[in-house]
Scaffold this motif. Structure first.
Motif, PDB file in Angstrom:
ATOM      1  N   ALA A 170      -4.452  -1.269   5.689  1.00  0.00           N
ATOM      2  CA  ALA A 170      -4.064  -2.655   5.984  1.00  0.00           C
ATOM      3  C   ALA A 170      -3.004  -2.680   7.095  1.00  0.00           C
ATOM      4  CB  ALA A 170      -3.558  -3.349   4.732  1.00  0.00           C
ATOM      5  N   ILE A 171      -3.413  -2.266   8.268  1.00  0.00           N
ATOM      6  CA  ILE A 171      -2.488  -2.078   9.392  1.00  0.00           C
ATOM      7  C   ILE A 171      -1.760  -3.374   9.754  1.00  0.00           C
ATOM      8  CG2 ILE A 171      -2.333  -1.514  11.843  1.00  0.00           C
ATOM      9  CD1 ILE A 171      -4.645   0.418  11.455  1.00  0.00           C
ATOM     10  N   ASN A 172      -0.440  -3.263   9.884  1.00  0.00           N
ATOM     11  CA  ASN A 172       0.373  -4.348  10.438  1.00  0.00           C
ATOM     12  C   ASN A 172       1.614  -3.734  11.075  1.00  0.00           C
ATOM     13  OD1 ASN A 172       2.911  -4.664   8.629  1.00  0.00           O
ATOM     14  ND2 ASN A 172       1.219  -4.511   7.139  1.00  0.00           N
ATOM     15  N   LEU A 173       2.182  -4.459  12.005  1.00  0.00           N
ATOM     16  CA  LEU A 173       3.308  -3.945  12.792  1.00  0.00           C
ATOM     17  C   LEU A 173       4.598  -4.709  12.529  1.00  0.00           C
ATOM     18  CD1 LEU A 173       1.449  -3.464  16.204  1.00  0.00           C
ATOM     19  CD2 LEU A 173       1.847  -1.756  14.435  1.00  0.00           C
ATOM     20  N   ILE A 174       4.713  -5.312  11.362  1.00  0.00           N
ATOM     21  CA  ILE A 174       5.886  -6.138  11.093  1.00  0.00           C
ATOM     22  C   ILE A 174       7.174  -5.327  11.101  1.00  0.00           C
ATOM     23  CG2 ILE A 174       5.607  -5.899   8.581  1.00  0.00           C
ATOM     24  CD1 ILE A 174       6.735  -8.745   8.340  1.00  0.00           C
TER      25      ILE A 174
ATOM     26  N   MET B 165       0.833  -1.204   0.000  1.00  0.00           N
ATOM     27  CA  MET B 165       0.000   0.000   0.000  1.00  0.00           C
ATOM     28  C   MET B 165       0.867   1.252   0.000  1.00  0.00           C
ATOM     29  SD  MET B 165      -3.283  -0.775   0.046  1.00  0.00           S
ATOM     30  CE  MET B 165      -4.415  -2.116   0.416  1.00  0.00           C
ATOM     31  N   VAL B 166       1.954   1.230   0.761  1.00  0.00           N
ATOM     32  CA  VAL B 166       2.838   2.391   0.840  1.00  0.00           C
ATOM     33  C   VAL B 166       3.563   2.597  -0.484  1.00  0.00           C
ATOM     34  CG1 VAL B 166       4.817   3.389   2.027  1.00  0.00           C
ATOM     35  CG2 VAL B 166       3.129   2.088   3.322  1.00  0.00           C
ATOM     36  N   MET B 167       4.084   1.527  -1.056  1.00  0.00           N
ATOM     37  CA  MET B 167       4.845   1.634  -2.294  1.00  0.00           C
ATOM     38  C   MET B 167       3.981   2.059  -3.469  1.00  0.00           C
ATOM     39  SD  MET B 167       7.540  -1.555  -2.082  1.00  0.00           S
ATOM     40  CE  MET B 167       8.469  -0.886  -3.454  1.00  0.00           C
ATOM     41  N   SER B 168       2.690   1.707  -3.435  1.00  0.00           N
ATOM     42  CA  SER B 168       1.785   2.083  -4.522  1.00  0.00           C
ATOM     43  C   SER B 168       1.230   3.492  -4.359  1.00  0.00           C
ATOM     44  CB  SER B 168       0.629   1.078  -4.606  1.00  0.00           C
ATOM     45  OG  SER B 168      -0.148   1.102  -3.418  1.00  0.00           O
ATOM     46  N   GLY B 169       1.552   4.137  -3.226  1.00  0.00           N
ATOM     47  CA  GLY B 169       1.091   5.505  -3.001  1.00  0.00           C
ATOM     48  C   GLY B 169      -0.335   5.609  -2.524  1.00  0.00           C
TER      49      GLY B 169
END
Length: 286
Positions: free
Chosen positions: A56-60, A44-48
């Motif tokens: 899509a919260i995750n803490l990895i 999600m971050v890389m696609s802007g």
């Protein structure tokens, strides 16, 4: 009696509120975005697709970082570098600024000129490195602390503050039997708390964010501060858990920024009052 505000005054207030709101948004948005990206899915971050709120919260990323022992070693190094330099910088700067605030100090104009000279001309990176090397300070904490221990700009600020303190307070303490050192420690420094805290904060923030000195003077990875680790992840694209795994590398960068920024941000609320406090609280009864 309530004073009726003119249209011009209301317009001025409205424009000020509008501009301050824009300024707050400009300053807060990057912080919110970085945190949101750090807990969002890497794709999600890389696609802007992460603009403000996390997706899509995750803490990895935090799990990988907090489980990495290098992070805690770097954290400890940064904390001790910052604490030692801030304390020594305030001690040395105040000890030099106080006598320079006295007009009767012998050689005062020459000392001030030599101090001001360093604002315009510096030794340069290579001569400074050679000095640090010849003194045997490489790969030690003192290579980070000593070269930037005294800021001439902060020295002049503190000297100006000391000049504004009433001499009657020092005279009264001297009559009561205090020596010069006692006057300095028990009278001058407590009254100078606002300037000490302000300069201490600026010094701490500069040291906390500094990485270039460590890049030059430190070869031992166990001595690296937090900002070197941050630089390696963001600029060099290093992966803290091994090469080739890019499943979380983008969120890892934002998580590292958050981890490195939060501690220094937490300091501001506790010392904010000193920035709006007057030059000196109290007065002299005559």
């Amino acid at each position: 009696m309530k004073i009726k505000e003119s249209f011009g005054s209301k317009l001025f207030d409205a424009v000020n509120i509008f501009l301050m709101t824009i300024l707050i948004i400009v300053m807060v948005y990057p912080l919110v975005y970085v945190f949101s990206a750090s807990i969002s899915d890497n794709a999600m971050v890389m696609s802007g697709r992460v603009v403000l709120w996390p997706k899509a919260i995750n803490l990895i990323a935090y799990e990988r970082l907090l489980g990495n022992p290098d992070l805690w070693i770097s954290y400890w190094n940064t904390i001790r570098y910052t604490a030692v330099q801030t304390f020594l910088s305030l001690a040395v700067t105040s000890a030099m600024a106080y006598p320079l605030a006295k007009k009767g100090l012998p050689g005062r104009p020459l000392i001030l000129f030599l101090a001001a000279f360093t604002l315009m001309f510096g030794g340069g990176m290579i001569p400074t490195f050679l000095v640090v090397q010849k003194l045997g300070l490489l790969d030690t904490m003192w290579a980070i602390v000593l070269p930037s221990l005294v800021s001439t700009w902060y020295l002049f600020i503190m000297r100006t503050f000391f000049e504004g303190l009433p001499e009657e307070l020092e005279d009264a303490a001297t009559i009561d039997g205090c020596g010069t050192m006692q006057v300095f420690l028990k009278i001058v420094l407590p009254l100078s708390l606002p300037v000490l805290v302000s300069i201490g904060l600026f010094t701490a923030v500069n040291q906390w964010n500094s990485f270039f000195d460590a890049l030059i003077y430190l070869n031992d990875r166990s001595m690296y501060p937090l900002q070197i680790m941050l630089r390696n992840i963001i600029i060099a694209g290093s992966n803290v858990q091994g090469e080739g795994n890019t499943d979380y590398i983008e969120t890892l960068k934002y998580a590292m920024i958050t981890i490195a920024t939060v501690p220094i941000l937490c300091v501001y609320p506790f010392i904010q009052k000193y920035f709006v406090q007057g030059t000196m609280i109290g007065g002299i009864k005559g």
